[in-house]
Design an enzyme around this catalytic site. Structure first.
Site, PDB file in Angstrom:
ATOM      1  N   HIS A 249     -36.504  72.677  37.014  1.00 13.23           N
ATOM      2  CA  HIS A 249     -36.782  73.602  38.114  1.00 13.23           C
ATOM      3  C   HIS A 249     -37.958  74.514  37.790  1.00 13.23           C
ATOM      4  CE1 HIS A 249     -35.447  77.610  36.779  1.00 13.23           C
ATOM      5  NE2 HIS A 249     -34.607  76.944  36.007  1.00 13.23           N
ATOM      6  N   CYS A 250     -38.475  75.108  38.845  1.00 12.05           N
ATOM      7  CA  CYS A 250     -39.524  76.122  38.746  1.00 12.05           C
ATOM      8  C   CYS A 250     -39.226  77.159  39.833  1.00 12.05           C
ATOM      9  CB  CYS A 250     -40.914  75.488  38.910  1.00 12.05           C
ATOM     10  SG  CYS A 250     -41.168  74.683  40.508  1.00 12.05           S
ATOM     11  N   LYS A 251     -40.233  77.824  40.317  1.00  8.74           N
ATOM     12  CA  LYS A 251     -40.031  78.851  41.342  1.00  8.74           C
ATOM     13  C   LYS A 251     -39.635  78.240  42.685  1.00  8.74           C
ATOM     14  CE  LYS A 251     -42.442  82.695  43.594  1.00  8.74           C
ATOM     15  NZ  LYS A 251     -43.679  83.488  43.591  1.00  8.74           N
TER      16      LYS A 251
END
Length: 105
Positions: free
Chosen positions: A61-63
């Site tokens: 995941h990221c933002k």
């Protein structure tokens, strides 16, 4: 590309299911707020991909899901991973639908 919703991730966490969570944001973003994933920034995956297990579910995941999607595409193509899942909407979605207290830069 395979994906998982924030609700599915939360359920896996609550049930203590076996998976590995990677956060591909920059260190300063991770330090501001995270959900206890292993932090390896995008630019470090080319040299650290050997650390990622191929024998269990891996959620990346990221933002918002863009950078993590790029990492997954790279790993799938260059190193033949088939166990990677992108967190749909990233931490923004997690904050909106699961935990509004998380700080997201």
């Amino acid at each position: 590309m395979k994906s998982i919703t924030v609700e599915e991730l939360k359920k896996k966490m609550e049930n203590k299911e076996e998976f590995v969570l990677y956060d591909v944001r920059e260190n300063y973003e991770y330090e501001a707020g995270n959900i206890n994933g292993i932090n390896i920034p995008v630019k470090e995956f080319a040299t650290n991909y050997q650390e990622i297990p191929k024998d269990k579910m891996v959620i990346v995941h990221c933002k918002s899901g863009g950078r993590s999607g790029q990492v997954i595409e790279y790993l799938n193509q260059a190193h033949k991973f088939d166990n990677l899942y992108n967190l749909e909407g990233g931490l923004i979605a997690y904050k909106q639908r699961i935990d509004p207290s998380i700080n997201v830069l």
